[in-house]
Design a protein around this motif. Structure first.
Motif, PDB file in Angstrom:
ATOM      1  N   ARG A 244       0.851  -1.178   0.000  1.00 52.72           N
ATOM      2  CA  ARG A 244       0.000   0.000   0.000  1.00 52.72           C
ATOM      3  C   ARG A 244       0.901   1.247   0.000  1.00 52.72           C
ATOM      4  NH1 ARG A 244      -5.268  -0.810   1.782  1.00 52.72           N
ATOM      5  NH2 ARG A 244      -5.575   1.317   1.030  1.00 52.72           N
ATOM      6  N   CYS A 297      -1.796  -0.448   7.874  1.00 50.30           N
ATOM      7  CA  CYS A 297      -2.613  -0.293   9.083  1.00 50.30           C
ATOM      8  C   CYS A 297      -1.753   0.060  10.286  1.00 50.30           C
ATOM      9  CB  CYS A 297      -3.434  -1.554   9.339  1.00 50.30           C
ATOM     10  SG  CYS A 297      -2.448  -3.045   9.598  1.00 50.30           S
ATOM     11  N   LEU A 314      -6.033   5.949   0.632  1.00 55.12           N
ATOM     12  CA  LEU A 314      -7.208   5.081   0.689  1.00 55.12           C
ATOM     13  C   LEU A 314      -7.713   4.750  -0.708  1.00 55.12           C
ATOM     14  CD1 LEU A 314      -9.255   6.846   3.533  1.00 55.12           C
ATOM     15  CD2 LEU A 314      -7.575   5.006   3.756  1.00 55.12           C
ATOM     16  N   ASP A 317     -13.308   2.368  -2.033  1.00 49.69           N
ATOM     17  CA  ASP A 317     -14.162   1.654  -1.085  1.00 49.69           C
ATOM     18  C   ASP A 317     -13.938   2.166   0.330  1.00 49.69           C
ATOM     19  OD1 ASP A 317     -16.102  -0.110  -1.790  1.00 49.69           O
ATOM     20  OD2 ASP A 317     -15.011  -1.903  -1.155  1.00 49.69           O
ATOM     21  N   GLU A 318     -12.675   2.376   0.675  1.00 47.59           N
ATOM     22  CA  GLU A 318     -12.334   2.860   2.013  1.00 47.59           C
ATOM     23  C   GLU A 318     -12.797   4.293   2.219  1.00 47.59           C
ATOM     24  OE1 GLU A 318      -8.262   0.193   2.698  1.00 47.59           O
ATOM     25  OE2 GLU A 318      -8.200   2.067   1.551  1.00 47.59           O
ATOM     26  N   ASP A 322     -15.270   5.838   5.096  1.00 49.79           N
ATOM     27  CA  ASP A 322     -14.534   6.682   6.032  1.00 49.79           C
ATOM     28  C   ASP A 322     -15.477   7.557   6.853  1.00 49.79           C
ATOM     29  OD1 ASP A 322     -11.882   7.831   6.903  1.00 49.79           O
ATOM     30  OD2 ASP A 322     -12.821   9.646   6.111  1.00 49.79           O
TER      31      ASP A 322
END
Length: 392
Positions: A244, A297, A314, A317-318, A322
């Protein structure tokens, strides 16, 4: 509450993204937006997959709060109806190449003679004049030709943004601002005006910071040459152990100091962190190596209490899930009688007295044709004749 643009009628002849996004903003704040669409298929974006019901998901987002009127602007009767609508309209918005509406006999001068208070906004790629005026283009071309792409990205590879900077920022937003400005001016001057808006021009003004630097130092911007485009370690993107990405924007000394303390690297906290030079590449390498030691994370949890402008990248979807997005009402739950439940983008400007509202879904092709024509005094029999003649 009274809507900001209540009573303002917009005839939107545009298609795809820039014009429809502009008219969506006006519709969100109360304007009556009549989307004029060709009877044969309407706005092209309706048919871009994937679909919600019978229409594209793109259409569902861009054309909420609007009415759809099918009208053949090449047919004499279609032209006549459009002119009648323009007589009482406040705004005409179009996105054709220069000269198209004139050739249809529906250009600004013709409509202005019918309605001197009319505001006519033409969104084009390169404007109404100049050597590129009639040249086809898209967002990528406007950004290429106005220099934005020349210093976007790094390592010799120009990078495209995931959103359409020229279409939306250079075109749609400027058009909405220009229309609001013209409406305000009309209250003082009593008449409308013509708005010549080029997406390439609008995006050119987004150079403002680099333009200022260029004025001062005379250096042509290049990739990775500045603190805002991958040139400095304190303002960059870094991969994490799980593949990520974290964003670091610790430009100011206090933010950089907190960042260094949080990750346990106080030796990085020197004045050189904000000085250009070869050392920036070394520092970037060290910071990059650090971020590869933990998952996204873990970094997110570590920086949750640290005020140093370090946040996770992000995915969509995140973002939709949120808490900040939801508390700001930037995701709105909707239910359509045919599509079912779906999520709509919220309204960004929060006005205390005249807030924007989402009052309706994107219309089906020609959904409001009968009602609009009936309000003009065109009865069902006459409408049937117009339909048979393919004027509507």
């Amino acid at each position: 509450m009274e809507a900001a643009f209540a009573g303002v009628k917009v005839l939107d002849v545009s298609r795809l993204l820039p014009g429809p996004f502009c008219s969506m903003l006006l519709a969100d704040f109360g304007a009556e937006v009549i989307k004029i669409e060709d009877p044969g298929g309407g706005d092209y974006i309706r048919w871009w997959s994937p679909f919600l019901g019978k229409n594209s998901g793109f259409h569902a987002v861009l054309n909420r709060n609007k009415k759809s009127l099918t009208l053949n602007l090449k047919h004499p009767e279609g032209k006549r109806i459009f002119k009648r609508l323009a007589e009482t309209a406040d705004v005409v918005l179009e996105g054709f190449r220069p000269g198209v509406m004139d050739r249809l006999g529906l250009g600004y001068e013709v409509l202005r003679a019918l309605n001197p208070r009319l505001i006519y906004c033409a969104i084009t790629g390169y404007g109404a004049d100049g050597p590129r005026a009639l040249r086809a283009g898209h967002d990528i071309n406007y950004l290429a030709l106005n220099g934005v792409l020349s210093y976007s990205g790094h390592q010799g590879n120009p990078t495209l943004s995931g959103v359409q900077v020229a279409d939306l920022g250079g075109g749609a937003l400027y058009a909405a601002f220009a229309i609001a400005t013209a409406l305000f001016a009309r209250e003082r001057l009593g008449e409308g005006q013509y708005i010549d808006l080029a997406m390439a021009d609008g995006a050119l003004t987004w150079h403002c910071l680099r333009w200022g630097k260029y004025l001062a130092d005379g250096l042509v911007p290049t990739q990775g040459d500045d603190f805002l485009n991958h040139g400095f370690a304190c303002y960059n993107l870094y991969a994490t152990r799980d593949g990520r990405t974290m964003s670091l924007g610790a430009l100011e000394p206090r933010f950089w100091q907190v960042f260094c303390a949080t990750v346990g690297r106080p030796e990085w906290d020197t004045p050189r962190y904000f000085e250009p030079g070869p050392h920036q590449r070394d520092l970037q390498g060290e910071v990059a190596a650090l971020f590869l030691t933990r998952d996204l994370c873990e970094w997110t949890e570590l920086f949750a209490g640290a005020d140093c402008c370090c946040e996770p990248v992000l995915n969509l979807d995140e973002v939709l899930a949120d808490e900040q997005t939801r508390q700001r009402q930037m995701v709105v739950e909707m239910i359509h009688e045919a599509w079912g439940a779906y999520r709509q983008l919220g309204i960004a400007p929060k006005l205390s007295r005249t807030p924007g509202t989402i009052r309706g879904h994107a219309p089906e092709l020609g959904e409001h044709t009968a009602g609009i024509l009936a309000a003009m005094g065109i009865d069902a029999a006459a409408q049937a004749q117009l339909r048979a003649a393919k004027a509507i």
